[in-house]
Scaffold this motif. Structure first.
Motif, PDB file in Angstrom:
ATOM      1  N   ALA A  67      53.118  43.100  28.653  1.00 48.28           N
ATOM      2  CA  ALA A  67      53.408  44.344  28.187  1.00 48.28           C
ATOM      3  C   ALA A  67      52.319  44.962  28.512  1.00 48.28           C
ATOM      4  O   ALA A  67      51.519  45.031  27.597  1.00 48.28           O
ATOM      5  CB  ALA A  67      53.868  44.555  26.945  1.00 48.28           C
ATOM      6  N   LEU A  68      52.137  45.766  29.896  1.00 49.68           N
ATOM      7  CA  LEU A  68      50.934  46.645  29.874  1.00 49.68           C
ATOM      8  C   LEU A  68      50.897  48.065  28.947  1.00 49.68           C
ATOM      9  O   LEU A  68      49.823  48.237  28.753  1.00 49.68           O
ATOM     10  CB  LEU A  68      50.998  47.348  31.638  1.00 49.68           C
ATOM     11  CG  LEU A  68      50.654  46.378  32.671  1.00 49.68           C
ATOM     12  CD1 LEU A  68      50.684  46.837  33.926  1.00 49.68           C
ATOM     13  CD2 LEU A  68      49.128  45.770  32.447  1.00 49.68           C
ATOM     14  N   VAL A  69      52.146  48.105  28.688  1.00 50.65           N
ATOM     15  CA  VAL A  69      52.204  49.524  27.792  1.00 50.65           C
ATOM     16  C   VAL A  69      53.187  49.202  26.639  1.00 50.65           C
ATOM     17  O   VAL A  69      54.163  48.535  26.606  1.00 50.65           O
ATOM     18  CB  VAL A  69      52.772  50.446  28.676  1.00 50.65           C
ATOM     19  CG1 VAL A  69      53.115  51.909  27.899  1.00 50.65           C
ATOM     20  CG2 VAL A  69      52.177  50.968  30.102  1.00 50.65           C
ATOM     21  N   HIS A  70      52.718  49.904  25.380  1.00 49.98           N
ATOM     22  CA  HIS A  70      53.746  49.819  24.212  1.00 49.98           C
ATOM     23  C   HIS A  70      54.109  51.337  24.203  1.00 49.98           C
ATOM     24  O   HIS A  70      53.457  52.139  23.600  1.00 49.98           O
ATOM     25  CB  HIS A  70      53.095  49.397  23.001  1.00 49.98           C
ATOM     26  CG  HIS A  70      54.102  49.130  21.744  1.00 49.98           C
ATOM     27  ND1 HIS A  70      54.907  48.303  21.764  1.00 49.98           N
ATOM     28  CD2 HIS A  70      54.262  50.059  20.874  1.00 49.98           C
ATOM     29  CE1 HIS A  70      55.442  48.319  20.759  1.00 49.98           C
ATOM     30  NE2 HIS A  70      55.125  49.486  19.932  1.00 49.98           N
ATOM     31  N   LYS A  91      51.538  56.553  23.271  1.00 52.30           N
ATOM     32  CA  LYS A  91      51.631  55.212  23.997  1.00 52.30           C
ATOM     33  C   LYS A  91      50.382  54.223  23.868  1.00 52.30           C
ATOM     34  O   LYS A  91      49.078  55.261  23.932  1.00 52.30           O
ATOM     35  CB  LYS A  91      51.937  55.409  25.285  1.00 52.30           C
ATOM     36  CG  LYS A  91      53.542  56.100  25.449  1.00 52.30           C
ATOM     37  CD  LYS A  91      53.828  56.667  26.887  1.00 52.30           C
ATOM     38  CE  LYS A  91      55.187  56.939  26.973  1.00 52.30           C
ATOM     39  NZ  LYS A  91      55.250  58.396  25.923  1.00 52.30           N
ATOM     40  N   SER A  92      50.429  53.225  23.959  1.00 53.24           N
ATOM     41  CA  SER A  92      48.986  52.274  24.081  1.00 53.24           C
ATOM     42  C   SER A  92      49.269  51.567  25.227  1.00 53.24           C
ATOM     43  O   SER A  92      50.295  51.073  25.671  1.00 53.24           O
ATOM     44  CB  SER A  92      49.209  51.342  22.804  1.00 53.24           C
ATOM     45  OG  SER A  92      49.077  51.960  21.552  1.00 53.24           O
ATOM     46  N   PHE A  93      47.983  51.299  26.088  1.00 53.84           N
ATOM     47  CA  PHE A  93      47.910  50.567  27.226  1.00 53.84           C
ATOM     48  C   PHE A  93      47.015  49.597  27.019  1.00 53.84           C
ATOM     49  O   PHE A  93      45.741  49.414  26.511  1.00 53.84           O
ATOM     50  CB  PHE A  93      47.256  51.752  28.113  1.00 53.84           C
ATOM     51  CG  PHE A  93      48.156  52.884  28.209  1.00 53.84           C
ATOM     52  CD1 PHE A  93      49.296  52.879  28.939  1.00 53.84           C
ATOM     53  CD2 PHE A  93      47.614  53.977  27.707  1.00 53.84           C
ATOM     54  CE1 PHE A  93      49.937  54.132  29.062  1.00 53.84           C
ATOM     55  CE2 PHE A  93      48.479  55.188  27.771  1.00 53.84           C
ATOM     56  CZ  PHE A  93      49.885  55.141  28.557  1.00 53.84           C
ATOM     57  N   LEU A  94      47.227  48.506  27.912  1.00 53.64           N
ATOM     58  CA  LEU A  94      46.480  47.216  27.998  1.00 53.64           C
ATOM     59  C   LEU A  94      45.167  47.562  28.621  1.00 53.64           C
ATOM     60  O   LEU A  94      45.391  48.423  29.774  1.00 53.64           O
ATOM     61  CB  LEU A  94      47.111  46.005  28.630  1.00 53.64           C
ATOM     62  CG  LEU A  94      46.412  44.924  28.946  1.00 53.64           C
ATOM     63  CD1 LEU A  94      45.808  44.257  27.647  1.00 53.64           C
ATOM     64  CD2 LEU A  94      47.392  43.726  29.540  1.00 53.64           C
ATOM     65  N   PRO A 122      56.114  49.828  32.467  1.00 50.57           N
ATOM     66  CA  PRO A 122      54.770  49.520  33.115  1.00 50.57           C
ATOM     67  C   PRO A 122      54.217  50.698  34.059  1.00 50.57           C
ATOM     68  O   PRO A 122      53.112  50.801  34.282  1.00 50.57           O
ATOM     69  CB  PRO A 122      54.971  48.411  33.937  1.00 50.57           C
ATOM     70  CG  PRO A 122      56.507  48.270  34.131  1.00 50.57           C
ATOM     71  CD  PRO A 122      57.209  48.909  32.900  1.00 50.57           C
ATOM     72  N   HIS A 125      51.261  53.082  33.278  1.00 51.04           N
ATOM     73  CA  HIS A 125      50.164  52.877  32.753  1.00 51.04           C
ATOM     74  C   HIS A 125      49.084  53.269  33.875  1.00 51.04           C
ATOM     75  O   HIS A 125      49.699  53.406  35.117  1.00 51.04           O
ATOM     76  CB  HIS A 125      49.813  51.120  32.985  1.00 51.04           C
ATOM     77  CG  HIS A 125      48.483  50.339  32.629  1.00 51.04           C
ATOM     78  ND1 HIS A 125      47.343  50.849  33.380  1.00 51.04           N
ATOM     79  CD2 HIS A 125      48.242  49.759  31.496  1.00 51.04           C
ATOM     80  CE1 HIS A 125      46.470  50.005  32.707  1.00 51.04           C
ATOM     81  NE2 HIS A 125      46.802  49.538  31.582  1.00 51.04           N
ATOM     82  N   ASP A 304      50.796  40.661  25.198  1.00 56.32           N
ATOM     83  CA  ASP A 304      51.458  42.103  24.601  1.00 56.32           C
ATOM     84  C   ASP A 304      50.146  43.125  25.213  1.00 56.32           C
ATOM     85  O   ASP A 304      49.279  42.957  25.990  1.00 56.32           O
ATOM     86  CB  ASP A 304      51.431  42.032  23.149  1.00 56.32           C
ATOM     87  CG  ASP A 304      50.139  41.908  22.445  1.00 56.32           C
ATOM     88  OD1 ASP A 304      49.279  41.865  22.930  1.00 56.32           O
ATOM     89  OD2 ASP A 304      50.326  41.507  21.285  1.00 56.32           O
ATOM     90  N   HIS A 305      50.411  44.307  24.840  1.00 57.29           N
ATOM     91  CA  HIS A 305      49.574  45.664  25.213  1.00 57.29           C
ATOM     92  C   HIS A 305      48.245  45.429  24.709  1.00 57.29           C
ATOM     93  O   HIS A 305      47.221  46.179  25.267  1.00 57.29           O
ATOM     94  CB  HIS A 305      50.167  46.856  24.968  1.00 57.29           C
ATOM     95  CG  HIS A 305      50.328  46.842  23.513  1.00 57.29           C
ATOM     96  ND1 HIS A 305      51.197  46.608  22.614  1.00 57.29           N
ATOM     97  CD2 HIS A 305      49.680  48.019  22.730  1.00 57.29           C
ATOM     98  CE1 HIS A 305      51.075  46.989  21.478  1.00 57.29           C
ATOM     99  NE2 HIS A 305      50.101  47.697  21.431  1.00 57.29           N
TER     100      HIS A 305
END
Length: 382
Positions: A67-70, A91-94, A122, A125, A304-305
């Motif tokens: 999950a690159l992105v939440h 949004k949150s990003f890896l 994805p 991102h 996960d992200h």
């Protein structure tokens, strides 16, 4: 926005089980887990890894879902992850650089495929194109699921050459249904069609080996648009259209309207349409796992992200994190005692009644048991 849906009386119709009805099928087929080039397990092509694990070694996983992105640019009314952890507007990003370093380790440990899906879109991102190119250069199969809205002409030109397959989530065959189910802007359906038309053009003119598929999750809000969806698939020239059922929060198969069945049967006449019949309930079915142990987690894992690794979809129901790539190398995490203990607890099968209904390692679990039984039977005849 307020989502308007049709009020339909739902039933569990007499759906025949085409898998169980056949004779001489393998255990994997009987479980309804059919492998194709899009998704599925990788063990059948990597017996050496299975043999290493059976010999007591600790080979790395073949596949990882990331999950690159939440967060997402749509708010689909059937979205499974949001039933457990609703998306935040922010949004949150890896971390892209940390993840690219992980991909190098993953490949060095024998990783074969990276699949971007999980809990968000994805393509949102900011470094998605660079990540796809990096993984491809390492020799990984780079794959993802997307709603396709961000795959404009410029992105398609830069992403598809590095993609093995992509599965677009399209849950309405016309603009009205699509807008209602995806809870998105009314212009997004036309935007999606343009993007997919161009993606197919890029695939064809550049002779790319990428497979372009669409997936339609069937439920009460969209089943009437099944014929429109098939027509769209034929218009676009996508490689495959997949119809599957919706699952509820507990992973049970969702009841389907009886009138949807003949529409699906008609759709299945097209050789490029796959109806995953075993995702739909049939009369008298007992929804339970077709395996006794969960060992597939050794060959397919998740991230996960935030960079945390976790074992499987069980994580929605029960904690299964076993490390984070921000604090440890992947090699150290995979060979850690924490992972060994967690996987041993999962493998014993205590949680199988809870998690098996939505298990991403289903094919591998069945395949491992079938493989081991075959080896034992072969040895007993000599």
């Amino acid at each position: 926005m307020l989502i308007q849906t049709h009020t339909l009386q739902m039933h569990t119709p007499r759906i025949h089980n085409p898998v169980a009805a056949s004779c001489g099928e393998s255990v994997a087929e009987a479980a309804g887990v059919i492998r194709d080039g899009i998704g599925g397990g990788k063990l059948q092509d990597n017996h050496d890894r299975l043999e290493q694990w059976l010999a007591g070694q600790e080979p790395g996983p073949l596949t990882i879902e990331v999950a690159l992105v939440h967060g997402c640019n749509h708010n689909c009314i059937h979205c499974y992850p949001q039933q457990f952890n609703p998306y935040d507007p922010h949004k949150s990003f890896l971390d892209g650089e940390v993840f690219k370093n992980f991909l190098m380790e993953f490949r060095e440990m024998g990783g074969v495929e990276t699949y971007f899906a999980g809990t968000g879109e994805p393509l949102l991102h900011p470094h998605f194109k660079a990540i796809m190119a990096h993984g491809h250069e390492l020799g990984l199969r780079m794959t993802f699921s997307s709603n396709g809205i961000m795959l404009n002409e410029a992105n398609a030109e830069k992403i598809l050459p590095y993609t093995t397959w992509v599965r677009f989530s399209v849950n309405g065959g016309n603009a009205e249904t699509y807008t209602r189910v995806h809870a998105c802007h009314s212009r997004d359906f036309a935007r999606l069609v343009r993007n997919l038309e161009h993606a197919c053009q890029v695939r064809d003119t550049r002779h790319l080996p990428v497979q372009l598929a669409m997936q339609f999750v069937v439920f009460e809000a969209n089943w009437r648009s099944i014929p429109d969806m098939v027509a769209l698939h034929r218009h676009l020239g996508t490689d495959k259209l997949i119809f599957r059922n919706r699952f509820d929060r507990e992973g049970y198969k969702h009841p389907v309207h009886p009138e949807a069945i003949p529409l699906l049967e008609m759709a299945a006449r097209d050789e490029r349409v796959e109806v995953r019949w075993n995702s739909f309930p049939w009369e008298g079915e007992v929804q339970q796992a077709a395996w006794q142990r969960c060992d597939g987690i050794h060959f397919r894992t998740h991230m996960d992200h935030e960079g945390s690794l976790f074992a499987c979809v069980r994580h929605f129901h029960k904690e299964s994190r076993f490390g984070n790539i921000h604090t440890q190398s992947f090699k150290d995490i995979w060979h850690s005692e924490a992972r060994r203990q967690l996987f041993a607890g999962i493998a014993c099968g205590g949680d199988i009644p809870l998690c098996s209904r939505l298990c991403s390692t289903a094919f591998d679990n069945v395949y491992i048991e079938e493989y081991v039984q075959g080896k034992h039977h072969g040895a007993s005849t000599h």
